[in-house]
Design an enzyme around this catalytic site. Structure first.
Site, short mmCIF file in Angstrom:
data_model
loop_
_atom_site.label_atom_id
_atom_site.label_comp_id
_atom_site.label_asym_id
_atom_site.label_seq_id
_atom_site.Cartn_x
_atom_site.Cartn_y
_atom_site.Cartn_z
N HIS A 431 0.82 -1.21 0.00
CA HIS A 431 0.00 0.00 0.00
C HIS A 431 0.86 1.26 0.00
O HIS A 431 2.05 1.24 0.31
CB HIS A 431 -0.96 0.01 1.19
N CYS A 450 2.43 -4.99 7.10
CA CYS A 450 2.17 -4.72 5.68
C CYS A 450 3.35 -3.98 5.06
O CYS A 450 4.24 -3.50 5.77
CB CYS A 450 0.88 -3.92 5.52
#
Length: 531
Positions: A431, A450
């Site tokens: 992301h 992440c």
């Protein structure tokens, strides 16, 4: 002479001829018989090319250190009806000598191990007898599996969970592989047994062993008040750095000069690039500390990463397109048609929230995404914050959503303006991030697991470049729409998240990265246990 006398004379002549021929033929046959009798008979060895299956158990009773390979060996002989594998009617096969040579040179594959009962096998093979020997036969079979397990398979897959390595491992039947080797022994040197990186590391391993053989490199001592060396400075430390970088090929010659001039500055930049440092020309204590890492430790790091290469499926690079993230180098590479089309810095998980080593198939891109906060973060961070500040959610553009917390789309969203999903049980994805300054740090382990991407817009454009609907303009608009928009990829893209602390680049230079999750020592210890 009347007719009767003439007939009688012809009859006598015929008898004489018959007698002479008879004597001659008798003499010829006698002579031939003498010749045959004088010629020594050839001793014809006869043996069957199969053996009693019960001899396998007897072998392991005599040589118990090889019991690890019994299952594979028995499977191979059951497949071959307990025929001799390493012998035929001409004697021992060429493949037997090839395997013997390979196990005598295991160090070339980055493996240091002691071969059990090797002295016994050496003695057996020196006999070089044509007749099959059951001990030699079974030794060769065990050493074959010893070799392929060490060099092709690597450590047992059951240990992968201990190493937190969840990338799919390559699968191969080493019984079937032997069938191919027996036909063509040269296949054992094929460079298609591993991914290309393995062979690059193998070349550098030999280079570093040569350096070690010559005495390695000396530790660079600096004064207690040492702070830095900048372009134009002059000192004995500069000369030592020059020698050190000459040994690893970062500079072409060791002039012995104490001046930190242009040539050495370029060498320092190359060295910093190879070791994950910020690319400036100032030399700090941390850079010298890295130069002082012993050659033996560098060799161990190379060997550990060769082991990791053994676990990677060789068809990885054959995919039309794929994405690779290497955690220790904090870097993402996007490949298309075998070429890197994008390289981006990334931020990965902290040591407390490690990014998992696994793979997935990217299926969606989400523009202007919500951030659905994980239950763990809600419990450990959000709820304590709400207790201190009842307006915490509103101040952070968050809201309750069916008992969970989510952050609304927008420039302040923790996921930034876009996320890339490859569904997995670890809830990890790529992301964007509003915290762009983190990409300037050398160490970039800051996330909850992440992976934050420095170049998310470029990544989205490259992934969707063949989709006429998703033009760069439409992608840009969707990223700033403040309304979540999902895009389903027409073709899923493999994503591999790996962990390599040593890597040889396209120029053939070895890159070393910090072992941020301290996995090298754990793997090295396992390799020692395997000896």
């Amino acid at each position: 002479m009347d007719n009767k006398v003439m007939k009688r004379a012809k009859g006598y002549g015929f008898l004489v001829i018959i007698l002479v021929m008879g004597i001659s033929l008798t003499s010829w046959f006698c002579d031939k018989k003498k010749d045959v009798a004088l010629t020594p008979k050839k001793k014809v060895e006869s043996f069957v090319l199969s053996f009693d299956s019960t001899l396998v158990s007897s072998f392991y009773a005599k040589y118990p250190k090889l019991i690890l390979y019994k299952k594979q060996v028995v499977s191979m002989y059951e497949k071959n009806s307990f025929d001799f594998v390493w012998y035929d009617k001409k004697g021992r096969k060429e493949t037997a000598d090839v395997i013997y040579n390979k196990i005598n040179n295991l160090y070339q594959e980055g493996i240091q191990t002691k071969l059990p009962y090797k002295e016994t096998l050496d003695r057996l093979l020196q006999k070089n007898e044509a007749k099959p020997d059951i001990d030699t036969e079974l030794f060769l079979s065990n050493y074959y599996f010893f070799y392929v397990n060490k060099t092709l398979q690597g450590i047992d897959s059951t240990k992968m969970k201990e190493l937190e390595w969840y990338l799919p491992r390559k699968k191969q039947s080493y019984v079937g592989y032997l069938d191919s080797l027996l036909i063509d022994p040269k296949l054992i040197d094929s460079k298609e047994q591993h991914i290309a990186q393995y062979y690059k590391l193998k070349t550098v391993l030999q280079k570093y062993r040569d350096i070690e053989q010559k005495g390695g490199w000396d530790s660079i001592a600096v004064p207690s008040d040492f702070k830095s060396i900048k372009p134009g400075d002059s000192s004995t430390v500069v000369a030592k750095i020059r020698t050190r970088l000459f040994q690893t090929g970062d500079i072409a010659e060791d002039s012995g000069r104490q001046l930190y001039g242009f040539a050495l500055q370029q060498a320092v930049l190359k060295y910093k690039k190879r070791n994950g440092f910020t690319l400036d020309k100032t030399i700090l204590p941390k850079h010298i500390n890295e130069m002082n890492v012993p050659i033996s430790e560098r060799i161990r790091t190379i060997m550990v990463n060769m082991e990791r290469c053994r676990w990677v499926a060789t068809d990885l690079g054959k995919a039309k397109e794929f994405i690779v993230v290497n955690i220790p180098s904090y870097r993402l590479n996007y490949f298309k048609e075998g070429k890197v089309v994008l390289t981006s810095k990334v931020v990965v998980g902290t040591t407390m929230n490690k990014t998992v080593i696994f793979s997935g198939m990217m299926s969606h891109i989400v523009f202007s995404p919500y951030w659905n906060v994980t239950p763990h973060i809600i419990k450990t961070e959000i709820l304590p914050a709400i207790k201190k500040d009842k307006n915490y959610l509103a101040n952070h553009n968050m809201e309750w959503n069916n008992g969970n917390v989510r952050q609304k789309p927008g420039p302040r969203n923790s996921l930034g303006l876009v996320k890339f999903l490859f569904p997995n049980s670890n809830n990890i994805y790529l992301h964007d991030t509003p915290s762009k300054s983190l990409f300037t740090s050398e160490k970039r382990a800051f996330s909850h697991g992440c992976i934050r991407v420095e170049k998310p817009t470029e990544l989205a454009n490259l992934i969707l470049e063949s989709d006429p609907y998703w033009t760069p303009e439409r992608i840009e608009k969707a990223m700033h729409k403040k309304k979540e928009t999902w895009c389903t990829l027409k073709e899923k893209i493999p994503v591999y998240i790996g962990y390599f602390t040593a890597f040889v680049d396209d120029e053939g230079d070895i890159n070393f990265y910090k072992d941020i999750y301290e996995k090298d020592a754990q793997l090295a210890a396992m390799l020692v246990e395997e000896l």
